[in-house]
Design an enzyme around this catalytic site. Sequence first.
Site, PDB file in Angstrom:
ATOM      1  N   ALA A 209       0.860  -1.190   0.000  1.00  0.00           N
ATOM      2  CA  ALA A 209       0.000   0.000   0.000  1.00  0.00           C
ATOM      3  C   ALA A 209       0.891   1.233   0.000  1.00  0.00           C
ATOM      4  CB  ALA A 209      -0.919   0.001   1.216  1.00  0.00           C
ATOM      5  N   ALA A 210       0.606   2.154  -0.909  1.00  0.00           N
ATOM      6  CA  ALA A 210       1.382   3.392  -1.010  1.00  0.00           C
ATOM      7  C   ALA A 210       0.443   4.582  -0.839  1.00  0.00           C
ATOM      8  CB  ALA A 210       2.099   3.445  -2.351  1.00  0.00           C
ATOM      9  N   SER A 211       0.980   5.776  -1.012  1.00  0.00           N
ATOM     10  CA  SER A 211       0.185   6.978  -0.777  1.00  0.00           C
ATOM     11  C   SER A 211      -0.928   7.142  -1.802  1.00  0.00           C
ATOM     12  CB  SER A 211       1.093   8.209  -0.803  1.00  0.00           C
ATOM     13  OG  SER A 211       1.778   8.272  -2.041  1.00  0.00           O
ATOM     14  N   LEU A 212      -0.704   6.679  -3.047  1.00  0.00           N
ATOM     15  CA  LEU A 212      -1.684   6.899  -4.107  1.00  0.00           C
ATOM     16  C   LEU A 212      -2.466   5.659  -4.492  1.00  0.00           C
ATOM     17  CD1 LEU A 212       0.341   9.219  -6.512  1.00  0.00           C
ATOM     18  CD2 LEU A 212      -0.941   9.797  -4.466  1.00  0.00           C
ATOM     19  N   GLY A 213      -2.073   4.500  -4.029  1.00  0.00           N
ATOM     20  CA  GLY A 213      -2.783   3.291  -4.407  1.00  0.00           C
ATOM     21  C   GLY A 213      -2.255   2.078  -3.679  1.00  0.00           C
TER      22      GLY A 213
ATOM     23  N   VAL B 198      -1.631  -2.540  -4.230  1.00  0.00           N
ATOM     24  CA  VAL B 198      -1.405  -3.587  -5.218  1.00  0.00           C
ATOM     25  C   VAL B 198      -1.947  -4.916  -4.708  1.00  0.00           C
ATOM     26  CG1 VAL B 198       0.365  -4.868  -6.447  1.00  0.00           C
ATOM     27  CG2 VAL B 198       0.618  -2.416  -6.140  1.00  0.00           C
TER      28      VAL B 198
ATOM     29  N   LYS C 145      -2.787  -2.877  -9.750  1.00  0.00           N
ATOM     30  CA  LYS C 145      -2.625  -1.669  -8.956  1.00  0.00           C
ATOM     31  C   LYS C 145      -3.923  -0.861  -9.027  1.00  0.00           C
ATOM     32  CE  LYS C 145       0.692   2.163  -8.460  1.00  0.00           C
ATOM     33  NZ  LYS C 145       1.907   2.756  -9.051  1.00  0.00           N
TER      34      LYS C 145
ATOM     35  N   ASP D 195      11.817   8.044  -8.901  1.00  0.00           N
ATOM     36  CA  ASP D 195      11.572   7.576  -7.528  1.00  0.00           C
ATOM     37  C   ASP D 195      12.251   6.221  -7.283  1.00  0.00           C
ATOM     38  OD1 ASP D 195      10.513   7.821  -4.996  1.00  0.00           O
ATOM     39  OD2 ASP D 195       8.599   6.911  -5.507  1.00  0.00           O
TER      40      ASP D 195
END
Length: 660
Positions: free
Chosen positions: A185-189, A191, A206, A343
């Site tokens: 889990a990341a800031s924008l979505g 998986v 994603k 990134d």
Amino acid sequence: MTLENALASVDSDVVGDADGGVVVKKETTPKAFVNAKTIDESDFEDVVVSEPPLNIERLKSVGTIARSFEIWSFVVAFVFRRVFIGVKWSYKGGYTEEKRIARLERLASWLRKGLLRLGPTFIKVGQQFSTRVDVLSPQFIRELEKLQDRVPPFPTKLAKEILDEELGGPVESFFDNFEDTPLAAASLGQVHRAQMKATGEQVIIKVQRPGLKEIFDIDLKNLRVIAKWLQKVDPKNDGAKRDWVAIFDETARVLYDEVDYTNEAKNAEEFKKQFTGDDWIKVPRIYWEFTKRRTLCMEYAPATKINDVEAIKAMGIDPDRMARLAVEAYLQQVLRFGFFHADPHPGNVAVDKGDPEGKGRLVVYDYGMMGRIPSQTRDGLLDLFYATYEGQSDSAVKALMKMGVLVDTGADLTAVKRTADFFLTQFDARINAQKKARETNKEEFEAEFKAPRTKEEKQQVRKRILSNIGEDLLVVSKDQPFRFPAEFTFVVRAFSVLDGIGKTLNKKFDISEIAAPYARNLLIEANPNSLPPQVVTAQRDWLRRADAQTKAIVNLFKGPDAIYDIADTMRRIETGKLKIRVRALEAERALDRMAIMQGVTIQALLAACATNIGVVLYVSSLTLYAQCAFGAAGLLAFKALTGQLKVAKLLKKENSILGA
């Protein structure tokens, strides 16, 4: 294995607790599809991590005015807390360096939690600054790095609803074995792993967090105002003019590109074409039939995180080689193609044994943040690396001007050239010393990090620098000939991340040892006739010597004319027809201080006059006019005090640079 290391290497099944923290219930699949070392599940049982939940629904429901107030109150609170750290009288029991560092650590933790509460935009901003060791102190860097690994996921039910909308049907009609627990889990979505129903291939899907664009629209308007404010208050004491607004615009462009996953898919395919034929780098395949604006489907490519040294060694792969490949891959992106991954943190770069020889290859994920460098800037950057390799300060200055980093402001660039020459000489000496130490005893040299300098050693280094270029640094600071192009925002960040990755894999890793000679090789390979490297090197040496000989021959014929010109100039000086302007740097600084003090004196006199007038008006019962006079007196007194503080700051800066 410690809990901290476990949390850094895997994502977990995370839910909010009653106190607003996050309960880590059990271990799940490692982040970025990583086959990392085994972690005991008992490490994760009933552990509470002090992290605020990422409540997207709350952010979506907050109005523009309320959201703006929330952002600005957070910014003001942070600025106040940060300034208060430097107020020595506020420390109970007296100021000490240990107490200051403790306050910085508490503020850094407060900042990270605040960014989590503010949502995806600010988490992304925090991630961008998490590697800016040139901007933030180590305390802030350590806290902001946690934003890369500890972002709570959103409900799987909501993710499936988004997939149903984007794909035009239920998930089960396209995929089998769709895993409810997200891989990462990341800031924008986040998986999820699944299996394609048609072919049986393992893929990852994603899914974007809901309502991101609406949140961005509000947040970025406020952030742009903050960028304008930074543009005004940045003291630019280092001689560089940073265009904070341009840097913000570049960041906003990248963020909006990330909201559309079709852009990420296109980026992945363009990135893959750049490395066609290279078996040491892997780009997962994109499945376009399941890739839409808010969903992305790509090949499942499990690998080990590049900073997991023990796991890489266990695979029989040389960590030092992987560090060098990571840097070389990035140098090719920046210097050869001009299209680069912006990134490259350890969550997005991994290692597997998929290459033919089994020596290990890089696996790169997440192509949402990509950057482009204009061809002229790229050529200038290549020239700068080559000039650094050859130790030519004049060429380095020309390269900086070509890149737009150094601007001809009409001021004398002699100080810049002398500064460049000094640092290039120091750089060359450091590289040679490291090379000699490595050749003497490689194992002993690479065993530990470089020992930190003692206080006495730091003072000696500072004294040596200031004794050589102290005056030049003051001139550069005054003239401010440097600029920071917006397109370099992510280049600098990526280089600092790669340097950190390299030092994780090899304690004595030095990115500059690879960058300069590799840039030279790229310059040789870029020759139009595809000549062998040895021929190109000899050709460049011959051209340089031929140029010097040509100048010598020209000077031979121009010599008599030059002598006549010199004699004519001397006669004009003697007769007063030519006046020479000598730049007295110390006098310039004194005049600057005098001009400020002149303003302070006038403001103080006017403040005194306004006070006297106010007293007379107050005695005459003209209260309203008296209050206006007192207000004017207070404003003038404040401006006078500000000017006095500015003079004190200038003196302090001069003394620190000149070593007085």
